[in-house]
Scaffold this motif. Structure first.
Motif, PDB file in Angstrom:
ATOM      1  N   VAL A 154     -52.780  -2.169 -23.774  1.00 28.09           N
ATOM      2  CA  VAL A 154     -53.121  -2.821 -22.502  1.00 28.09           C
ATOM      3  C   VAL A 154     -53.645  -1.789 -21.513  1.00 28.09           C
ATOM      4  O   VAL A 154     -54.641  -2.021 -20.817  1.00 28.09           O
ATOM      5  CB  VAL A 154     -51.889  -3.570 -21.939  1.00 28.09           C
ATOM      6  CG1 VAL A 154     -52.140  -4.049 -20.536  1.00 28.09           C
ATOM      7  CG2 VAL A 154     -51.514  -4.724 -22.840  1.00 28.09           C
ATOM      8  N   GLY A 155     -53.007  -0.631 -21.452  1.00 24.20           N
ATOM      9  CA  GLY A 155     -53.457   0.427 -20.549  1.00 24.20           C
ATOM     10  C   GLY A 155     -54.852   0.916 -20.884  1.00 24.20           C
ATOM     11  O   GLY A 155     -55.665   1.169 -19.992  1.00 24.20           O
ATOM     12  N   ALA A 156     -55.153   1.067 -22.155  1.00 19.13           N
ATOM     13  CA  ALA A 156     -56.492   1.500 -22.564  1.00 19.13           C
ATOM     14  C   ALA A 156     -57.547   0.475 -22.173  1.00 19.13           C
ATOM     15  O   ALA A 156     -58.630   0.836 -21.692  1.00 19.13           O
ATOM     16  CB  ALA A 156     -56.523   1.749 -24.069  1.00 19.13           C
ATOM     17  N   ILE A 157     -57.233  -0.789 -22.343  1.00 17.51           N
ATOM     18  CA  ILE A 157     -58.177  -1.845 -21.946  1.00 17.51           C
ATOM     19  C   ILE A 157     -58.375  -1.842 -20.430  1.00 17.51           C
ATOM     20  O   ILE A 157     -59.502  -1.958 -19.946  1.00 17.51           O
ATOM     21  CB  ILE A 157     -57.685  -3.217 -22.455  1.00 17.51           C
ATOM     22  CG1 ILE A 157     -57.761  -3.264 -23.973  1.00 17.51           C
ATOM     23  CG2 ILE A 157     -58.486  -4.351 -21.835  1.00 17.51           C
ATOM     24  CD1 ILE A 157     -57.073  -4.444 -24.611  1.00 17.51           C
ATOM     25  N   ILE A 158     -57.281  -1.674 -19.694  1.00 18.82           N
ATOM     26  CA  ILE A 158     -57.379  -1.619 -18.231  1.00 18.82           C
ATOM     27  C   ILE A 158     -58.217  -0.417 -17.800  1.00 18.82           C
ATOM     28  O   ILE A 158     -59.073  -0.523 -16.913  1.00 18.82           O
ATOM     29  CB  ILE A 158     -55.979  -1.588 -17.587  1.00 18.82           C
ATOM     30  CG1 ILE A 158     -55.281  -2.929 -17.773  1.00 18.82           C
ATOM     31  CG2 ILE A 158     -56.060  -1.229 -16.113  1.00 18.82           C
ATOM     32  CD1 ILE A 158     -53.820  -2.922 -17.369  1.00 18.82           C
ATOM     33  N   LEU A 159     -57.987   0.745 -18.420  1.00 17.60           N
ATOM     34  CA  LEU A 159     -58.746   1.943 -18.052  1.00 17.60           C
ATOM     35  C   LEU A 159     -60.236   1.792 -18.355  1.00 17.60           C
ATOM     36  O   LEU A 159     -61.079   2.173 -17.530  1.00 17.60           O
ATOM     37  CB  LEU A 159     -58.186   3.161 -18.778  1.00 17.60           C
ATOM     38  CG  LEU A 159     -56.882   3.720 -18.238  1.00 17.60           C
ATOM     39  CD1 LEU A 159     -56.364   4.824 -19.138  1.00 17.60           C
ATOM     40  CD2 LEU A 159     -57.066   4.245 -16.824  1.00 17.60           C
ATOM     41  N   VAL A 191     -52.236   3.809 -13.780  1.00 17.41           N
ATOM     42  CA  VAL A 191     -52.203   3.114 -15.076  1.00 17.41           C
ATOM     43  C   VAL A 191     -51.628   4.025 -16.151  1.00 17.41           C
ATOM     44  O   VAL A 191     -50.799   3.602 -16.962  1.00 17.41           O
ATOM     45  CB  VAL A 191     -53.617   2.622 -15.466  1.00 17.41           C
ATOM     46  CG1 VAL A 191     -53.629   2.055 -16.869  1.00 17.41           C
ATOM     47  CG2 VAL A 191     -54.111   1.592 -14.472  1.00 17.41           C
ATOM     48  N   ILE A 192     -52.027   5.286 -16.158  1.00 20.21           N
ATOM     49  CA  ILE A 192     -51.523   6.221 -17.164  1.00 20.21           C
ATOM     50  C   ILE A 192     -50.033   6.456 -16.976  1.00 20.21           C
ATOM     51  O   ILE A 192     -49.280   6.523 -17.957  1.00 20.21           O
ATOM     52  CB  ILE A 192     -52.318   7.539 -17.114  1.00 20.21           C
ATOM     53  CG1 ILE A 192     -53.742   7.288 -17.603  1.00 20.21           C
ATOM     54  CG2 ILE A 192     -51.648   8.619 -17.954  1.00 20.21           C
ATOM     55  CD1 ILE A 192     -54.692   8.439 -17.398  1.00 20.21           C
ATOM     56  N   LYS A 193     -49.587   6.557 -15.734  1.00 22.73           N
ATOM     57  CA  LYS A 193     -48.153   6.725 -15.481  1.00 22.73           C
ATOM     58  C   LYS A 193     -47.376   5.514 -15.998  1.00 22.73           C
ATOM     59  O   LYS A 193     -46.318   5.648 -16.603  1.00 22.73           O
ATOM     60  CB  LYS A 193     -47.907   6.914 -13.984  1.00 22.73           C
ATOM     61  CG  LYS A 193     -46.483   7.217 -13.645  1.00 22.73           C
ATOM     62  CD  LYS A 193     -46.320   7.489 -12.169  1.00 22.73           C
ATOM     63  CE  LYS A 193     -44.871   7.775 -11.841  1.00 22.73           C
ATOM     64  NZ  LYS A 193     -44.665   8.045 -10.436  1.00 22.73           N
ATOM     65  N   TRP A 194     -47.911   4.312 -15.782  1.00 22.01           N
ATOM     66  CA  TRP A 194     -47.269   3.103 -16.297  1.00 22.01           C
ATOM     67  C   TRP A 194     -47.248   3.107 -17.825  1.00 22.01           C
ATOM     68  O   TRP A 194     -46.251   2.735 -18.439  1.00 22.01           O
ATOM     69  CB  TRP A 194     -48.006   1.865 -15.783  1.00 22.01           C
ATOM     70  CG  TRP A 194     -47.519   0.613 -16.418  1.00 22.01           C
ATOM     71  CD1 TRP A 194     -46.375  -0.068 -16.124  1.00 22.01           C
ATOM     72  CD2 TRP A 194     -48.153  -0.116 -17.474  1.00 22.01           C
ATOM     73  NE1 TRP A 194     -46.272  -1.176 -16.933  1.00 22.01           N
ATOM     74  CE2 TRP A 194     -47.356  -1.222 -17.766  1.00 22.01           C
ATOM     75  CE3 TRP A 194     -49.340   0.076 -18.190  1.00 22.01           C
ATOM     76  CZ2 TRP A 194     -47.685  -2.152 -18.745  1.00 22.01           C
ATOM     77  CZ3 TRP A 194     -49.666  -0.851 -19.162  1.00 22.01           C
ATOM     78  CH2 TRP A 194     -48.849  -1.939 -19.438  1.00 22.01           C
ATOM     79  N   MET A 195     -48.349   3.547 -18.443  1.00 27.43           N
ATOM     80  CA  MET A 195     -48.412   3.578 -19.901  1.00 27.43           C
ATOM     81  C   MET A 195     -47.376   4.524 -20.486  1.00 27.43           C
ATOM     82  O   MET A 195     -46.804   4.255 -21.546  1.00 27.43           O
ATOM     83  CB  MET A 195     -49.804   4.033 -20.353  1.00 27.43           C
ATOM     84  CG  MET A 195     -50.876   3.013 -20.211  1.00 27.43           C
ATOM     85  SD  MET A 195     -52.535   3.673 -20.466  1.00 27.43           S
ATOM     86  CE  MET A 195     -52.414   4.503 -22.004  1.00 27.43           C
ATOM     87  N   GLU A 196     -47.134   5.624 -19.826  1.00 28.69           N
ATOM     88  CA  GLU A 196     -46.235   6.647 -20.360  1.00 28.69           C
ATOM     89  C   GLU A 196     -44.786   6.445 -19.969  1.00 28.69           C
ATOM     90  O   GLU A 196     -43.919   7.178 -20.440  1.00 28.69           O
ATOM     91  CB  GLU A 196     -46.698   8.029 -19.896  1.00 28.69           C
ATOM     92  CG  GLU A 196     -48.043   8.424 -20.462  1.00 28.69           C
ATOM     93  CD  GLU A 196     -48.036   8.490 -21.977  1.00 28.69           C
ATOM     94  OE1 GLU A 196     -47.021   8.951 -22.552  1.00 28.69           O
ATOM     95  OE2 GLU A 196     -49.038   8.084 -22.588  1.00 28.69           O
TER      96      GLU A 196
END
Length: 69
Positions: free
Chosen positions: A9-14, A59-64
């Motif tokens: 989901v994070g990759a799609i958002i980015l 977004v990256i902080k949320w992904m990690e």
């Protein structure tokens, strides 16, 4: 949510963020900065080129972040 799903989901958002932001930043420059000097264009694109990093960091902080139990 599992780590794999969060990363997908994070990759799609980015990817969406980068594409939409690039289109909007270029459209703004085309509409409002067309008659400006090269220095104004340079300053604008340096600023707008760095500005997209802020939402990407969120977004990256949320992904990690660790998944909730």
């Amino acid at each position: 949510m599992s780590v794999r799903i969060k990363k997908l989901v994070g990759a799609i958002i980015l990817l969406t963020l980068v594409v939409v932001y690039a289109i909007l930043a270029t459209a703004f420059a085309t509409l409002y900065l067309a008659e400006s000097s090269g220095w104004v264009h340079l300053a604008y694109f340096l600023f707008s080129g760095i500005l997209w990093v802020v939402p990407a960091m969120v977004v990256i902080k949320w992904m990690e972040s660790a998944p909730r139990r």
